[in-house]
Design a protein around this motif. Structure first.
Motif, PDB file in Angstrom:
ATOM      1  N   ARG A  26      -0.831  -4.456  -9.332  1.00  0.00           N
ATOM      2  CA  ARG A  26      -1.543  -5.095  -8.215  1.00  0.00           C
ATOM      3  C   ARG A  26      -1.695  -6.604  -8.460  1.00  0.00           C
ATOM      4  NH1 ARG A  26      -3.395  -1.519  -4.592  1.00  0.00           N
ATOM      5  NH2 ARG A  26      -3.806   0.639  -5.250  1.00  0.00           N
ATOM      6  N   ARG A  40       3.938   5.959  -5.500  1.00  0.00           N
ATOM      7  CA  ARG A  40       3.905   6.082  -6.956  1.00  0.00           C
ATOM      8  C   ARG A  40       2.860   7.075  -7.456  1.00  0.00           C
ATOM      9  NH1 ARG A  40       6.675   2.484 -10.002  1.00  0.00           N
ATOM     10  NH2 ARG A  40       5.372   3.055 -11.795  1.00  0.00           N
ATOM     11  N   ARG A  41       2.030   7.581  -6.592  1.00  0.00           N
ATOM     12  CA  ARG A  41       0.944   8.458  -7.026  1.00  0.00           C
ATOM     13  C   ARG A  41       1.427   9.668  -7.825  1.00  0.00           C
ATOM     14  NH1 ARG A  41      -2.983   9.606  -2.101  1.00  0.00           N
ATOM     15  NH2 ARG A  41      -3.905  10.966  -3.689  1.00  0.00           N
ATOM     16  N   PRO A  42       2.544  10.308  -7.449  1.00  0.00           N
ATOM     17  CA  PRO A  42       3.009  11.450  -8.262  1.00  0.00           C
ATOM     18  C   PRO A  42       3.403  11.062  -9.682  1.00  0.00           C
ATOM     19  CG  PRO A  42       4.001  11.511  -6.068  1.00  0.00           C
ATOM     20  CD  PRO A  42       3.338  10.177  -6.207  1.00  0.00           C
ATOM     21  N   ARG A  43       3.646   9.774  -9.939  1.00  0.00           N
ATOM     22  CA  ARG A  43       4.008   9.336 -11.282  1.00  0.00           C
ATOM     23  C   ARG A  43       2.815   9.348 -12.237  1.00  0.00           C
ATOM     24  NH1 ARG A  43       8.737   6.237 -11.909  1.00  0.00           N
ATOM     25  NH2 ARG A  43       7.697   5.147 -13.610  1.00  0.00           N
ATOM     26  N   LYS A  44       1.595   9.391 -11.663  1.00  0.00           N
ATOM     27  CA  LYS A  44       0.368   9.416 -12.461  1.00  0.00           C
ATOM     28  C   LYS A  44       0.281   8.200 -13.387  1.00  0.00           C
ATOM     29  CE  LYS A  44      -2.058  12.523 -12.272  1.00  0.00           C
ATOM     30  NZ  LYS A  44      -3.191  12.846 -11.372  1.00  0.00           N
ATOM     31  N   ASP A  45       0.528   7.012 -12.830  1.00  0.00           N
ATOM     32  CA  ASP A  45       0.382   5.789 -13.613  1.00  0.00           C
ATOM     33  C   ASP A  45      -1.059   5.666 -14.106  1.00  0.00           C
ATOM     34  OD1 ASP A  45       3.003   4.935 -13.231  1.00  0.00           O
ATOM     35  OD2 ASP A  45       2.522   3.886 -11.375  1.00  0.00           O
ATOM     36  N   THR A 103      -1.548   0.411 -13.015  1.00  0.00           N
ATOM     37  CA  THR A 103      -1.715   0.135 -11.591  1.00  0.00           C
ATOM     38  C   THR A 103      -2.378  -1.216 -11.363  1.00  0.00           C
ATOM     39  OG1 THR A 103      -1.872   2.506 -11.086  1.00  0.00           O
ATOM     40  CG2 THR A 103      -2.751   0.971  -9.447  1.00  0.00           C
ATOM     41  N   SER A 142       0.842  -1.209   0.000  1.00  0.00           N
ATOM     42  CA  SER A 142       0.000   0.000   0.000  1.00  0.00           C
ATOM     43  C   SER A 142       0.871   1.250   0.000  1.00  0.00           C
ATOM     44  CB  SER A 142      -0.923   0.000   1.223  1.00  0.00           C
ATOM     45  OG  SER A 142      -1.845  -1.076   1.172  1.00  0.00           O
ATOM     46  N   PRO A 191      -4.584   3.748 -14.877  1.00  0.00           N
ATOM     47  CA  PRO A 191      -5.290   2.693 -14.132  1.00  0.00           C
ATOM     48  C   PRO A 191      -4.908   1.297 -14.612  1.00  0.00           C
ATOM     49  CG  PRO A 191      -6.794   4.466 -14.684  1.00  0.00           C
ATOM     50  CD  PRO A 191      -5.515   4.759 -15.414  1.00  0.00           C
ATOM     51  N   PHE A 235       2.302   1.868  -3.525  1.00  0.00           N
ATOM     52  CA  PHE A 235       1.379   2.518  -4.457  1.00  0.00           C
ATOM     53  C   PHE A 235       1.169   3.990  -4.100  1.00  0.00           C
ATOM     54  CE2 PHE A 235       0.033  -1.927  -5.310  1.00  0.00           C
ATOM     55  CZ  PHE A 235       0.230  -1.908  -6.682  1.00  0.00           C
ATOM     56  N   ALA A 236       1.173   4.293  -2.800  1.00  0.00           N
ATOM     57  CA  ALA A 236       1.041   5.701  -2.385  1.00  0.00           C
ATOM     58  C   ALA A 236       2.254   6.506  -2.862  1.00  0.00           C
ATOM     59  CB  ALA A 236       0.913   5.785  -0.868  1.00  0.00           C
TER      60      ALA A 236
END
Length: 326
Positions: free
Chosen positions: A28, A14-19, A24, A8, A21, A11-12
């Motif tokens: 997962r 990586r949020r600035p990378r704007k992967d 992501t 978790s 959906p 993934f948090a």
């Protein structure tokens, strides 16, 4: 720290990378698939339990039921996750170096087969060959053109708006939000503006109560909503079928065959690897170089320079070979 909590946090981070959906979701699945092979109770698995021996065993079991490409992707996902664990001080070192992985297969471009297949496809689409329940030739032509003359991926097509095309006549450019958040600007001819205008006019006729602004998603489905990934793939596949060209499409390529045709024609016409990289939005120059190598242009030129060919000319036409040049 528990592994699920670490995932978790990964993934948090990586949020600035704007992967996307899609990316992501793939990460997962890869993390969950291997985690399930490491323990029967994922909630109780600690990061310290992620040893080289445990991961080798899990990846071995995973490889037995998955293709090489899936194993390679899962290896990459776990390598990124465990690198994050090291950087966050959760592990002393990344154990993935001790886990075997398949060799990455070289890129094998899959353009449409047949020299005039792209032209036949466009002609059939413009003539309304696709006999769907609700024919929409303006949209068919636009989608095919976006692949063949701009090399767009599926997600890039679905992210387009009317304002994505800008510039003065003769200097038009298509602004694309690409993979990995790499934006690019693709030069296109004025005819692309005509194709988009014809499509937008068809949208207004089909959906007279809707408002189509410059920022509205460009490609719509029959209900007037943004077209989905599956709908776009089906549209292209049915265009091939109704044009009688389905046997000219490499297996598994479908919409991507349009992009590969764009890149292959660039290479055949003399574009450099750096030019192909800029136009297609590749992250690596090596990926673009593969298109040039696949065309065989450089190898053919090198082989043609072989001095022995001059000897063959003399053998086959000794009289002509002895004549002085005009």
């Amino acid at each position: 720290m528990k592994v699920l909590a670490a995932q978790s946090a990964f993934f948090a981070a990586r949020r600035p990378r704007k992967d996307s959906p899609h990316t992501t979701d793939a990460y997962r699945r890869d993390l969950a698939g291997i985690t399930a092979l490491l323990t029967d109770v994922p909630e109780e698995l600690d990061v310290e339990d992620l040893t080289a021996q445990a991961l080798r065993s899990a990846f071995g079991a995973f490889a037995d039921g998955h293709a090489k490409s899936s194993v390679l992707r899962a290896w990459s996902t776990w390598n990124q996750f465990l690198t994050f664990c090291v950087s966050d001080g959760l592990l002393a070192g990344n154990p993935m170096g001790a886990v075997a992985r398949p060799k990455a297969p070289p890129l094998s471009p899959k353009p449409l087969r047949g020299e005039d297949t792209p032209e036949k496809l466009l002609t059939a689409a413009a003539g309304g060959a696709r006999q769907a329940r609700d024919p929409w030739p303006e949209r068919d032509v636009l989608v095919i053109a976006l692949g063949l003359v701009a090399g767009l991926r599926s997600a890039e097509m679905r992210n387009l708006t009317a304002q994505s095309l800008a510039g003065r006549p003769g200097e038009m450019r298509l602004h694309v939000h690409g993979k990995g958040s790499r934006d690019r600007s693709i030069p296109v001819q004025p005819v692309m503006e005509k194709i988009i205008d014809a499509y937008v006019d068809s949208c207004r006729r089909r959906f007279p109560k809707e408002r189509f602004g410059r920022s509205t998603p460009l490609l719509l489905n029959r209900a007037g909503e943004p077209i989905g990934r599956g709908g776009l793939e089906y549209l292209v596949k049915s265009c091939y079928r109704w044009a009688g060209l389905h046997d000219q499409v490499p297996v598994g390529a479908n919409l991507h065959a349009l992009r590969h045709t764009f890149a292959t024609r660039l290479a055949e016409d003399g574009a450099t690897a750096s030019e192909i990289m800029a136009l297609l939005g590749h992250a690596s120059l090596a990926t673009s170089q593969n298109y040039i190598e696949a065309t065989g242009r450089e190898q053919r030129a090198a082989a043609a320079s072989n001095r022995t060919y001059r000897s063959l000319d003399k053998v086959l036409d000794p009289a002509g070979a002895s004549e002085p040049p005009a």
